[in-house]
Design an enzyme around this catalytic site. Structure first.
Site, PDB file in Angstrom:
ATOM      1  N   SER A  34      -6.750 -11.602   4.929  1.00 34.41           N
ATOM      2  CA  SER A  34      -6.541 -10.916   3.607  1.00 34.41           C
ATOM      3  C   SER A  34      -5.154 -12.064   2.950  1.00 34.41           C
ATOM      4  CB  SER A  34      -6.127  -9.724   4.465  1.00 34.41           C
ATOM      5  OG  SER A  34      -4.810  -9.576   5.215  1.00 34.41           O
ATOM      6  N   LYS A  80       1.777  -8.520   4.065  1.00 41.28           N
ATOM      7  CA  LYS A  80       1.413  -8.386   2.847  1.00 41.28           C
ATOM      8  C   LYS A  80       1.951  -9.260   1.889  1.00 41.28           C
ATOM      9  CE  LYS A  80      -2.333  -6.133   4.188  1.00 41.28           C
ATOM     10  NZ  LYS A  80      -3.119  -7.289   4.213  1.00 41.28           N
TER      11      LYS A  80
END
Length: 165
Positions: A34, A80
């Protein structure tokens, strides 16, 4: 070494070690794709230093790569990039609304590998209280030693921050 000295070392050493990890930070393995290409490029597993001290007052910036508890599963930890902070207007990627204004005390997080990330485009704005640390540097493998960039890609900057020339 006597048993008494060993026990004393353990009794002192364990709390000191836990305090260091809890206050300053620790090294963690980054799993998944990701955050590619920033982390784990070409299927190389990166280990990053997660700096807990840097987020102790929830002072984060757009572009920071952070570790946080998943709003969907508190047993899962995510890594993230912060794309937007409170007051920003975000052009979402598949969220239930095309544009979202980030509420007070929240941020918008996304993985760098668009479309391959469980992030705010799935669960919406995230409370700053879920952030546990900031990824400061890649510490392993040695050929990847570097600081982690704190920059939002131009195509993901908040709508109210984009300047047309």
């Amino acid at each position: 070494m006597s048993l008494k000295k060993i026990l004393r070392s353990i009794i002192i050493g364990v709390p000191v070690g836990v305090t260091i990890i809890d206050v300053f930070g620790y090294v963690a393995r980054v799993d998944g794709i990701s955050m590619q290409p920033s982390l784990n490029p070409d299927s190389v597993t990166d280990y990053v230093f997660l700096n807990r001290w840097a987020v102790r007052f929830y002072e984060v910036s757009r572009g920071d790569v952070v570790s946080l508890f998943s709003p969907k599963d508190p047993d899962q930890t995510l890594i993230k990039r912060i794309v937007g902070l409170e007051g920003d207007i975000i052009n979402t990627l598949g969220y239930k609304k095309p544009f979202v204004r980030i509420p007070e005390g929240h941020c918008w997080v996304e993985g760098d590998h668009t479309g391959h990330s469980l992030d705010s485009n799935l669960f919406g704005p995230v409370s700053l209280a879920l952030i546990t640390a900031k990824a400061s540097a890649i510490v392993w493998p040695p050929e990847r030693w570097q600081y982690v960039d704190s920059e939002v890609p131009n195509n993901r900057k908040p709508v109210n921050m984009k300047i047309e020339i």
